[in-house]
Scaffold this active site. Structure first.
Site, short mmCIF file in Angstrom:
data_model
loop_
_atom_site.label_atom_id
_atom_site.label_comp_id
_atom_site.label_asym_id
_atom_site.label_seq_id
_atom_site.Cartn_x
_atom_site.Cartn_y
_atom_site.Cartn_z
N SER A 52 127.64 -21.94 -1.03
CA SER A 52 126.23 -21.70 -1.34
C SER A 52 125.95 -21.75 -2.83
O SER A 52 124.80 -21.86 -3.25
CB SER A 52 125.79 -20.34 -0.78
OG SER A 52 125.85 -20.32 0.63
N GLY A 236 120.95 -25.08 -1.79
CA GLY A 236 119.81 -25.97 -1.89
C GLY A 236 118.51 -25.39 -1.36
O GLY A 236 118.42 -24.23 -0.97
N CYS A 262 121.50 -16.48 6.19
CA CYS A 262 121.18 -17.02 4.87
C CYS A 262 120.37 -18.31 4.99
O CYS A 262 119.22 -18.29 5.38
CB CYS A 262 122.46 -17.20 4.06
SG CYS A 262 122.17 -17.30 2.29
N PHE A 263 120.96 -19.47 4.70
CA PHE A 263 120.25 -20.74 4.86
C PHE A 263 119.81 -20.91 6.31
O PHE A 263 118.73 -21.42 6.59
CB PHE A 263 121.19 -21.89 4.45
CG PHE A 263 120.48 -23.17 4.08
CD1 PHE A 263 119.77 -23.28 2.91
CD2 PHE A 263 120.56 -24.27 4.91
CE1 PHE A 263 119.13 -24.47 2.56
CE2 PHE A 263 119.93 -25.47 4.58
CZ PHE A 263 119.21 -25.56 3.41
N GLN A 266 116.54 -19.29 6.92
CA GLN A 266 115.44 -20.10 6.43
C GLN A 266 115.16 -21.28 7.37
O GLN A 266 114.01 -21.66 7.57
CB GLN A 266 115.77 -20.59 5.02
CG GLN A 266 115.92 -19.46 4.01
CD GLN A 266 116.74 -19.84 2.80
OE1 GLN A 266 117.05 -21.01 2.57
NE2 GLN A 266 117.11 -18.84 2.01
N PHE A 307 116.06 -18.73 -2.22
CA PHE A 307 114.85 -19.05 -1.48
C PHE A 307 114.67 -18.01 -0.38
O PHE A 307 115.62 -17.33 0.01
CB PHE A 307 114.94 -20.45 -0.86
CG PHE A 307 114.97 -21.56 -1.87
CD1 PHE A 307 113.81 -22.23 -2.22
CD2 PHE A 307 116.17 -21.94 -2.47
CE1 PHE A 307 113.83 -23.25 -3.16
CE2 PHE A 307 116.21 -22.96 -3.41
CZ PHE A 307 115.03 -23.62 -3.75
N HIS A 352 124.73 -11.86 4.40
CA HIS A 352 126.03 -12.35 4.88
C HIS A 352 126.76 -11.23 5.61
O HIS A 352 127.48 -10.44 4.99
CB HIS A 352 126.89 -12.82 3.70
CG HIS A 352 126.41 -14.07 3.05
ND1 HIS A 352 127.05 -15.29 3.22
CD2 HIS A 352 125.35 -14.31 2.26
CE1 HIS A 352 126.39 -16.22 2.54
NE2 HIS A 352 125.37 -15.65 1.95
N GLU A 354 129.36 -11.45 7.37
CA GLU A 354 130.82 -11.63 7.36
C GLU A 354 131.46 -11.00 6.14
O GLU A 354 132.59 -10.54 6.18
CB GLU A 354 131.18 -13.12 7.44
CG GLU A 354 131.14 -13.88 6.14
CD GLU A 354 129.74 -14.08 5.59
OE1 GLU A 354 129.60 -14.34 4.39
OE2 GLU A 354 128.78 -13.97 6.38
#
Length: 382
Positions: A52, A236, A262-263, A266, A307, A352, A354
């Site tokens: 990330s 990103g 996380c991503f 989104q 983001f 996260h 984990e």
């Protein structure tokens, strides 16, 4: 203005012209990226190897880094992904019995430019006030060049908004992490920048994990006949991830149990019809408090994101996939930290769970995903 420095000296130059002089302790050369800070006091190896952090220069707020050296067990991927690394003080010794090498040696081995001797407190305050911005680390002779030349090079670099980076960090080939003990369930894990601890957490619960490239199709997912689909963290701008969003919608249409982090949070947000936006300086560290909106419980979480999802907090929102509620919010700034679908089997969090370096407050989310899949499987077999 120009300065003179020894070969070992280095300089950090921000896009707004502010600069900090220090000393090189990684690979020689120059590097560029987005300057971000991480508040974690431990776990620098996990941070460095987290995909990330692609195209980011990480500033550690903890004053001394490197005291536990480097080992062969704590990598979250097969390489260091940060563009550069910045610390206040580099530990002169590595004292951990687990260490197989030193931090500087590993940085040099992998070609990562790093700078120590920086006033990271002042730099962090600057980034909090002005926001994350482009930065360059220059070492050797380049550290003596005029500041205006260095700033111009920094300004020539791409910004993070609009950056499509998941394809740069995903696995090239699918692979399987076998279940520990008896196999209870099968999961398709979409690798948008997955950390190695995530499939291990699932495998520990009797789940066989098929890790698929970020560009996998829904047919690829169906080919393994999964009980659920997992969308990983990654780097990103989520606004560029149209392929992942389409895959998420296909899973929602099929009522396949979904868990995103996380991503992946989104991506679920976009699939449900919400927008995303760039935070001023993001959340990065292992000490970020999050509130469960249903119970009021506070969990300390590990985070790394710039983001966030733009979704209304409070009453459930109607979406093309039914009602959705914000399940978690950041205590510090009320940023959306999780989504819960009430009419389809899907949920996500922005952090996260984990968390290899800790904390472990959110471990139970893997149990929740397991229960979601088990329930759906029992219903389909009834």
């Amino acid at each position: 203005m120009s300065r003179h420095s020894k070969d070992s000296e280095a300089i950090l130059v921000l896009e707004d012209g502010r600069y900090f002089e220090g000393e090189s302790f990684g690979a020689p050369g120059n590097t560029f990226g987005e300057a971000v800070f991480s508040t974690g006091m431990t776990g620098y190896q996990e941070t460095l190897t987290d995909p990330s952090y692609r195209r980011q220069v990480v500033v550690m707020t903890a004053p001394q880094i490197g005291n536990t050296g480097w080992n062969d067990e704590d990598d979250e991927s097969n390489r260091i992904w940060v563009s550069g690394f910045v610390v206040r003080d580099l530990s002169r010794i590595s004292s951990s019995w687990r260490a197989t090498g030193t931090l500087p040696d590993e940085l040099r081995k992998q070609g990562i430019v790093a700078v120590q001797g920086i006033d990271t407190r002042a730099l962090t305050r600057h980034l909090r006030e002005r926001g994350a911005m482009r930065v360059g680390l220059f070492t050797g002779d380049d550290a003596t060049r005029p500041i205006d030349e260095l700033v111009a090079e920094v300004l020539a670099q791409p910004v993070m908004s609009g950056a499509d980076l998941a394809g740069e960090v995903t696995t090239e080939q699918p692979y399987v992490v076998p279940a520990q003990g008896e196999r209870r369930l099968t999961v398709a894990a979409i690798d948008l920048g997955i950390k190695s601890m995530t499939p291990q957490q699932l495998a520990a619960r009797g789940i066989e994990v098929h890790v698929l490239p970020g560009g996998a199709s829904f047919d690829d997912v169906l080919a393994i006949n999964p009980d659920g689909i997992f969308f990983s963290n990654g780097p990103g701008d989520p606004a560029t991830a149209d392929g992942a969003v389409a895959l998420m919608r296909a899973a929602l249409d099929r009522r396949l149990p979904v868990f995103g982090i996380c991503f992946g949070n989104q991506i679920l947000g976009r699939a449900l019809g919400f927008g995303t936006y760039k935070l001023k300086y993001g959340h990065r560290g292992i000490n970020i408090p999050v509130r469960d909106t249903a119970t009021g419980r506070i969990e300390i979480t590990s985070q790394n994101h710039g983001f966030a999802v733009d979704a209304p907090i409070g009453e459930p929102t109607e979406t093309p996939y039914g009602r959705v509620e914000v399940s978690h919010v950041c205590v510090n700034d009320d940023v959306v930290e999780g989504l819960r679908c009430l009419d389809v089997p899907a949920f996500s969090v922005q952090y996260h769970p984990e968390a290899a370096a800790g904390p472990h407050d959110a471990d139970h989310l893997f149990d929740r995903f397991t229960a979601l899949m088990q329930g759906a499987k029992e219903t389909s077999n009834a």
